[in-house]
Design a protein around this motif. Structure first.
Motif, mmCIF file in Angstrom:
data_model
loop_
_atom_site.group_PDB
_atom_site.id
_atom_site.type_symbol
_atom_site.label_atom_id
_atom_site.label_comp_id
_atom_site.label_asym_id
_atom_site.label_seq_id
_atom_site.Cartn_x
_atom_site.Cartn_y
_atom_site.Cartn_z
ATOM 1 N N GLU A 268 -14.977 -24.006 8.407
ATOM 2 C CA GLU A 268 -14.684 -22.652 7.951
ATOM 3 C C GLU A 268 -15.805 -22.190 7.033
ATOM 4 O O GLU A 268 -16.145 -22.860 6.062
ATOM 5 C CB GLU A 268 -13.351 -22.615 7.197
ATOM 6 C CG GLU A 268 -12.960 -21.229 6.713
ATOM 7 C CD GLU A 268 -11.607 -21.233 6.024
ATOM 8 O OE1 GLU A 268 -10.620 -20.866 6.675
ATOM 9 O OE2 GLU A 268 -11.546 -21.611 4.844
ATOM 10 N N ILE A 269 -16.380 -21.037 7.366
ATOM 11 C CA ILE A 269 -17.467 -20.464 6.582
ATOM 12 C C ILE A 269 -17.023 -19.112 6.052
ATOM 13 O O ILE A 269 -16.611 -18.243 6.828
ATOM 14 C CB ILE A 269 -18.739 -20.298 7.440
ATOM 15 C CG1 ILE A 269 -19.216 -21.667 7.948
ATOM 16 C CG2 ILE A 269 -19.839 -19.611 6.647
ATOM 17 C CD1 ILE A 269 -20.345 -21.577 8.935
ATOM 18 N N ASN A 270 -17.083 -18.931 4.758
ATOM 19 C CA ASN A 270 -16.716 -17.662 4.138
ATOM 20 C C ASN A 270 -17.955 -17.000 3.552
ATOM 21 O O ASN A 270 -18.746 -17.634 2.846
ATOM 22 C CB ASN A 270 -15.677 -17.873 3.028
ATOM 23 C CG ASN A 270 -14.356 -18.365 3.585
ATOM 24 O OD1 ASN A 270 -13.862 -17.823 4.571
ATOM 25 N ND2 ASN A 270 -13.786 -19.389 2.968
ATOM 26 N N LEU A 271 -18.122 -15.716 3.884
ATOM 27 C CA LEU A 271 -19.264 -14.951 3.415
ATOM 28 C C LEU A 271 -18.824 -13.929 2.368
ATOM 29 O O LEU A 271 -17.668 -13.496 2.369
ATOM 30 C CB LEU A 271 -19.927 -14.221 4.588
ATOM 31 C CG LEU A 271 -20.331 -15.089 5.786
ATOM 32 C CD1 LEU A 271 -20.897 -14.203 6.892
ATOM 33 C CD2 LEU A 271 -21.325 -16.164 5.379
ATOM 34 N N ASP A 272 -19.741 -13.529 1.522
ATOM 35 C CA ASP A 272 -19.419 -12.466 0.573
ATOM 36 C C ASP A 272 -19.607 -11.106 1.245
ATOM 37 O O ASP A 272 -19.946 -11.025 2.428
ATOM 38 C CB ASP A 272 -20.257 -12.581 -0.705
ATOM 39 C CG ASP A 272 -21.753 -12.434 -0.438
ATOM 40 O OD1 ASP A 272 -22.122 -11.841 0.595
ATOM 41 O OD2 ASP A 272 -22.547 -12.906 -1.274
ATOM 42 N N LYS A 273 -19.400 -10.027 0.505
ATOM 43 C CA LYS A 273 -19.452 -8.693 1.086
ATOM 44 C C LYS A 273 -20.835 -8.320 1.602
ATOM 45 O O LYS A 273 -20.974 -7.406 2.420
ATOM 46 C CB LYS A 273 -18.988 -7.656 0.061
ATOM 47 C CG LYS A 273 -19.860 -7.575 -1.179
ATOM 48 C CD LYS A 273 -19.323 -6.536 -2.147
ATOM 49 C CE LYS A 273 -20.209 -6.434 -3.391
ATOM 50 N NZ LYS A 273 -19.697 -5.404 -4.334
#
Length: 209
Positions: free
Chosen positions: A27-32
């Motif tokens: 799982e990869i979470n990116l910022d805005k």
């Protein structure tokens, strides 16, 4: 994104009907701004909710998943009705909430009430909502229904599907769960290896019988 495998099997040869789902666990979470925020190599992507199995892969706002799982838990109804509610829920989210233009998701929901495997498929892309998929399948006797989604691309990755999963009934003529799971794991590992930037080799499975 990820790689997803979902299967509904209703063997005739004395085997118990079942739902099997598998996925990688990156799982990869990116910022805005699209920069890497955090990475999880042991993420959960398959859930047991009420009497159903749910798998989810998506490029959506991080808040979506928690709210979506709450929505599923609240709407405890027959799959033939639930898949329509889920489609509308995700569609409305894409239109009214999600701001990323490349947002997309794939969702599979399975149940096996009264020994009849059912599988629902919901797939949407914000850029092409007119091509959204929402279908409900019921496995007949001696039948298996296989669906794959996620980071894989069509038709570029069709060779993997047909070479590994396309001959499932030949490799596993009795559809015994341990053999089927082994073949599915082979597919997921090879599919994930093609997209190491979004998938890993930590393959997880859940089943429902």
């Amino acid at each position: 994104m990820t790689v997803l495998f979902a299967m509904a099997a209703r063997p005739e040869s004395g085997q118990v009907p079942y739902i099997l789902m598998g996925s990688d666990s990156l799982e990869i979470n990116l910022d805005k701004d699209g920069n890497l925020k955090n990475k999880n190599e042991d993420a959960k992507k398959i859930y047991k909710i009420n009497d159903k199995l749910v798998s989810y892969s998506g490029r959506l706002d991080i808040c979506f998943r928690e709210d979506f799982l709450k929505f599923l838990n609240k709407n405890d109804c027959e799959l033939s009705e639930l898949y329509k509610l889920v489609y509308q829920y995700v569609y409305d989210y894409m239109v009214n909430v999600e701001i990323a233009p490349d947002a997309k998701c794939a969702i599979y929901i399975g149940c096996c009430n009264n020994s009849i495997p059912e599988l629902a498929e919901i797939r949407l892309e914000k850029r092409e909502l007119s091509k959204a998929i929402h279908k409900h399948y019921v496995a007949e006797k001696d039948q298996l229904i296989i669906k794959v989604a996620g980071s894989i691309r069509k038709p570029e990755d069709d060779d993997l599907f047909y070479s590994i999963l396309g001959n499932m009934t030949e490799r596993c003529p009795d559809l015994a769960l341990p053999r089927v799971r082994k073949v599915a794991k082979e597919y997921l590992e090879k599919a994930a290896a093609r997209y190491p930037e979004t998938c890993n080799q930590n393959i997880k499975f859940e089943r429902l019988r």
